[in-house]
Design a protein around this motif. Structure first.
Motif, PDB file in Angstrom:
ATOM      1  N   ALA A 116      32.849  40.203  19.421  1.00  0.00           N
ATOM      2  CA  ALA A 116      32.426  41.838  19.839  1.00  0.00           C
ATOM      3  C   ALA A 116      31.715  41.633  21.407  1.00  0.00           C
ATOM      4  CB  ALA A 116      31.644  41.784  18.949  1.00  0.00           C
ATOM      5  N   ALA A 117      30.973  40.490  21.794  1.00  0.00           N
ATOM      6  CA  ALA A 117      30.011  40.682  22.217  1.00  0.00           C
ATOM      7  C   ALA A 117      31.121  40.371  23.535  1.00  0.00           C
ATOM      8  CB  ALA A 117      28.994  39.369  23.081  1.00  0.00           C
ATOM      9  N   ILE A 118      32.339  38.847  23.577  1.00  0.00           N
ATOM     10  CA  ILE A 118      33.317  39.142  23.837  1.00  0.00           C
ATOM     11  C   ILE A 118      33.959  40.144  25.137  1.00  0.00           C
ATOM     12  CG2 ILE A 118      35.515  37.908  25.204  1.00  0.00           C
ATOM     13  CD1 ILE A 118      34.928  35.047  22.462  1.00  0.00           C
ATOM     14  N   THR A 119      34.150  41.163  23.895  1.00  0.00           N
ATOM     15  CA  THR A 119      35.063  42.289  24.409  1.00  0.00           C
ATOM     16  C   THR A 119      34.714  43.349  24.696  1.00  0.00           C
ATOM     17  OG1 THR A 119      36.401  41.996  22.060  1.00  0.00           O
ATOM     18  CG2 THR A 119      36.334  44.377  23.129  1.00  0.00           C
ATOM     19  N   ALA A 120      32.889  43.190  24.900  1.00  0.00           N
ATOM     20  CA  ALA A 120      32.088  44.438  25.518  1.00  0.00           C
ATOM     21  C   ALA A 120      32.395  43.959  26.743  1.00  0.00           C
ATOM     22  CB  ALA A 120      30.533  44.166  24.683  1.00  0.00           C
ATOM     23  N   LEU A 121      32.055  42.437  27.390  1.00  0.00           N
ATOM     24  CA  LEU A 121      32.249  41.895  28.530  1.00  0.00           C
ATOM     25  C   LEU A 121      33.264  42.482  29.651  1.00  0.00           C
ATOM     26  CD1 LEU A 121      30.613  38.933  28.116  1.00  0.00           C
ATOM     27  CD2 LEU A 121      29.535  40.329  29.440  1.00  0.00           C
ATOM     28  N   LEU A 122      34.278  42.014  28.759  1.00  0.00           N
ATOM     29  CA  LEU A 122      35.869  42.779  28.859  1.00  0.00           C
ATOM     30  C   LEU A 122      36.159  43.899  28.973  1.00  0.00           C
ATOM     31  CD1 LEU A 122      38.077  40.237  26.541  1.00  0.00           C
ATOM     32  CD2 LEU A 122      37.704  39.604  29.654  1.00  0.00           C
ATOM     33  N   THR A 123      35.979  44.826  28.695  1.00  0.00           N
ATOM     34  CA  THR A 123      35.567  46.030  28.399  1.00  0.00           C
ATOM     35  C   THR A 123      35.386  47.529  29.781  1.00  0.00           C
ATOM     36  OG1 THR A 123      35.452  46.976  26.264  1.00  0.00           O
ATOM     37  CG2 THR A 123      37.515  46.107  26.799  1.00  0.00           C
ATOM     38  N   SER A 124      34.166  46.972  29.439  1.00  0.00           N
ATOM     39  CA  SER A 124      33.106  47.632  30.090  1.00  0.00           C
ATOM     40  C   SER A 124      33.331  47.259  31.872  1.00  0.00           C
ATOM     41  CB  SER A 124      31.507  47.676  29.837  1.00  0.00           C
ATOM     42  OG  SER A 124      31.248  46.719  28.640  1.00  0.00           O
ATOM     43  N   PRO A 125      33.295  48.699  32.594  1.00  0.00           N
ATOM     44  CA  PRO A 125      33.250  48.723  33.906  1.00  0.00           C
ATOM     45  C   PRO A 125      32.210  47.410  34.050  1.00  0.00           C
ATOM     46  CG  PRO A 125      32.884  50.783  33.337  1.00  0.00           C
ATOM     47  CD  PRO A 125      32.901  49.738  31.908  1.00  0.00           C
ATOM     48  N   SER A 126      33.467  47.315  35.099  1.00  0.00           N
ATOM     49  CA  SER A 126      32.438  45.933  35.922  1.00  0.00           C
ATOM     50  C   SER A 126      32.989  45.043  36.888  1.00  0.00           C
ATOM     51  CB  SER A 126      31.692  44.494  34.873  1.00  0.00           C
ATOM     52  OG  SER A 126      31.184  43.356  35.141  1.00  0.00           O
ATOM     53  N   ALA A 127      32.683  43.883  38.060  1.00  0.00           N
ATOM     54  CA  ALA A 127      33.205  43.112  38.411  1.00  0.00           C
ATOM     55  C   ALA A 127      32.653  41.738  38.109  1.00  0.00           C
ATOM     56  CB  ALA A 127      32.590  43.310  39.594  1.00  0.00           C
ATOM     57  N   ALA A 128      34.443  41.005  38.857  1.00  0.00           N
ATOM     58  CA  ALA A 128      34.476  39.817  38.326  1.00  0.00           C
ATOM     59  C   ALA A 128      34.433  38.783  39.555  1.00  0.00           C
ATOM     60  CB  ALA A 128      35.016  38.927  37.240  1.00  0.00           C
ATOM     61  N   ASN A 129      33.728  37.437  39.405  1.00  0.00           N
ATOM     62  CA  ASN A 129      33.909  36.615  40.463  1.00  0.00           C
ATOM     63  C   ASN A 129      35.383  35.670  40.523  1.00  0.00           C
ATOM     64  OD1 ASN A 129      32.709  35.820  42.434  1.00  0.00           O
ATOM     65  ND2 ASN A 129      30.550  35.879  41.349  1.00  0.00           N
ATOM     66  N   THR A 189      36.293  35.865  44.985  1.00  0.00           N
ATOM     67  CA  THR A 189      35.986  36.831  45.428  1.00  0.00           C
ATOM     68  C   THR A 189      35.504  37.926  44.680  1.00  0.00           C
ATOM     69  OG1 THR A 189      38.144  36.769  46.949  1.00  0.00           O
ATOM     70  CG2 THR A 189      37.119  39.170  46.655  1.00  0.00           C
ATOM     71  N   LEU A 190      34.649  38.226  44.916  1.00  0.00           N
ATOM     72  CA  LEU A 190      34.154  39.267  43.267  1.00  0.00           C
ATOM     73  C   LEU A 190      34.413  40.774  43.388  1.00  0.00           C
ATOM     74  CD1 LEU A 190      31.994  40.007  41.997  1.00  0.00           C
ATOM     75  CD2 LEU A 190      30.165  41.202  43.350  1.00  0.00           C
ATOM     76  N   LEU A 191      35.766  40.748  42.515  1.00  0.00           N
ATOM     77  CA  LEU A 191      36.499  41.771  42.003  1.00  0.00           C
ATOM     78  C   LEU A 191      36.384  42.985  41.141  1.00  0.00           C
ATOM     79  CD1 LEU A 191      39.853  39.747  42.707  1.00  0.00           C
ATOM     80  CD2 LEU A 191      38.973  41.748  44.417  1.00  0.00           C
ATOM     81  N   PRO A 192      36.317  43.912  41.005  1.00  0.00           N
ATOM     82  CA  PRO A 192      36.389  45.128  40.093  1.00  0.00           C
ATOM     83  C   PRO A 192      37.315  44.622  39.310  1.00  0.00           C
ATOM     84  CG  PRO A 192      37.301  46.251  41.883  1.00  0.00           C
ATOM     85  CD  PRO A 192      36.540  45.338  42.792  1.00  0.00           C
ATOM     86  N   PHE A 193      37.716  45.032  38.163  1.00  0.00           N
ATOM     87  CA  PHE A 193      39.174  44.695  36.795  1.00  0.00           C
ATOM     88  C   PHE A 193      38.849  46.133  35.927  1.00  0.00           C
ATOM     89  CE2 PHE A 193      35.557  42.334  34.952  1.00  0.00           C
ATOM     90  CZ  PHE A 193      35.767  42.591  33.519  1.00  0.00           C
ATOM     91  N   VAL A 194      40.264  45.900  35.263  1.00  0.00           N
ATOM     92  CA  VAL A 194      40.631  46.561  34.504  1.00  0.00           C
ATOM     93  C   VAL A 194      41.485  45.056  33.181  1.00  0.00           C
ATOM     94  CG1 VAL A 194      42.131  48.280  32.658  1.00  0.00           C
ATOM     95  CG2 VAL A 194      41.329  48.549  35.108  1.00  0.00           C
ATOM     96  N   PHE A 195      40.977  45.425  31.956  1.00  0.00           N
ATOM     97  CA  PHE A 195      41.117  44.462  30.882  1.00  0.00           C
ATOM     98  C   PHE A 195      42.478  45.050  29.810  1.00  0.00           C
ATOM     99  CE2 PHE A 195      41.782  42.716  26.101  1.00  0.00           C
ATOM    100  CZ  PHE A 195      41.614  41.795  26.180  1.00  0.00           C
ATOM    101  N   ASP A 196      43.746  44.256  30.279  1.00  0.00           N
ATOM    102  CA  ASP A 196      44.393  44.978  29.854  1.00  0.00           C
ATOM    103  C   ASP A 196      44.831  44.120  28.396  1.00  0.00           C
ATOM    104  OD1 ASP A 196      47.132  45.836  28.595  1.00  0.00           O
ATOM    105  OD2 ASP A 196      48.198  45.491  30.193  1.00  0.00           O
ATOM    106  N   PRO A 197      44.721  44.569  27.337  1.00  0.00           N
ATOM    107  CA  PRO A 197      44.704  43.770  25.789  1.00  0.00           C
ATOM    108  C   PRO A 197      46.478  42.774  25.716  1.00  0.00           C
ATOM    109  CG  PRO A 197      44.284  46.143  25.413  1.00  0.00           C
ATOM    110  CD  PRO A 197      44.328  45.987  26.837  1.00  0.00           C
ATOM    111  N   ASP A 198      46.828  43.988  26.072  1.00  0.00           N
ATOM    112  CA  ASP A 198      48.431  44.072  25.889  1.00  0.00           C
ATOM    113  C   ASP A 198      49.295  43.334  26.832  1.00  0.00           C
ATOM    114  OD1 ASP A 198      48.170  45.458  23.651  1.00  0.00           O
ATOM    115  OD2 ASP A 198      48.504  47.915  25.098  1.00  0.00           O
ATOM    116  N   ALA A 199      48.696  42.484  27.969  1.00  0.00           N
ATOM    117  CA  ALA A 199      49.346  41.814  28.596  1.00  0.00           C
ATOM    118  C   ALA A 199      49.681  40.130  28.633  1.00  0.00           C
ATOM    119  CB  ALA A 199      48.444  41.954  30.133  1.00  0.00           C
ATOM    120  N   GLY A 200      49.876  39.974  26.849  1.00  0.00           N
ATOM    121  CA  GLY A 200      49.800  38.031  27.121  1.00  0.00           C
ATOM    122  C   GLY A 200      49.280  38.403  26.173  1.00  0.00           C
ATOM    123  N   GLU A 201      49.105  36.494  25.112  1.00  0.00           N
ATOM    124  CA  GLU A 201      48.716  36.434  24.168  1.00  0.00           C
ATOM    125  C   GLU A 201      47.375  37.301  23.699  1.00  0.00           C
ATOM    126  OE1 GLU A 201      48.098  32.494  20.958  1.00  0.00           O
ATOM    127  OE2 GLU A 201      49.646  32.175  23.249  1.00  0.00           O
TER     128      GLU A 201
END
Length: 210
Positions: free
Chosen positions: A12-25, A37-49
């Protein structure tokens, strides 16, 4: 990442980190050394395994065009804060306390895929802006800007997608302290205006720490 068992993040914590509006290095190893590079991202759960983190960089940024050696890494940071030993009731009891730092983080490893495609980018920036504009009284949308202007902006960026192979995640949120000390931490953080960090301490305890 060094992760003692009691600090391991659950799904649940991992999912929250992936799906909350955020940026990642985004960190990549090249034959010339590391690039980041620090980048804002979108998590796509259906891309790949295991899903994918999708983002974009400026076309002039060499990170997208420099061949990657091995896996790429995205470092996502959740709430973090300094923890004063003065917040622990145990300080008055025995004094055997020291400062520390609370944090949540995920190290997301994977294969970097480049998308130099205006259709992919147009879809991506709509998803990204929609995620971050959600909840606003008057949310901005890509189509609010002139079409010709947006087309020019899209030509200036390149899509990057981290297709996830594995995730290491950690939440160091006072799990190793007594209930009384954790309550002191939550109260201290809240008084310091660190609401997100206070709520995180309460969440890992399963209820408000009072």
């Amino acid at each position: 990442m060094y992760t003692p068992t009691h600090f391991a993040a659950d799904q649940a914590a991992i999912t929250a980190l992936l799906t909350s509006p955020s940026a990642a290095n985004l960190v990549t190893m090249t034959e010339h050394g590391l690039l980041a590079t620090l980048l804002p991202f979108v998590f796509d759960p259906d891309a790949g395994e295991h899903g994918a983190l999708q983002s974009h960089v400026a076309r002039n940024n060499p990170q997208w065009s420099t061949p990657v050696v091995g896996e790429a890494l995205a470092i996502i940071q959740g709430p973090d804060a300094y923890i004063s030993p003065g917040w622990y009731p145990s300080k008055a009891e025995h004094g055997r306390v020291v400062p520390t730092w609370n944090y949540s983080t995920a190290h997301v490893y994977g294969r970097l895929v480049i998308h130099d495609d205006p259709d992919w980018l147009a879809h991506h920036v709509r998803l990204l802006s929609g995620l971050n504009e959600s909840g606003r009284d008057h949310p901005w949308a890509v189509d609010d800007a002139p079409e010709k202007f947006i087309a020019g902006q899209l030509r200036a960026i390149v899509g990057v997608e981290l297709v996830i192979t594995r995730i290491e995640a950690k939440e160091k949120l006072s799990q190793n302290r007594s209930a009384a000390d954790a309550a002191g931490v939550a109260a201290g953080l809240r008084a310091a205006g660190q609401e997100a960090s206070a709520a995180a301490v309460e969440r890992v305890r399963g209820c408000p720490v009072t």
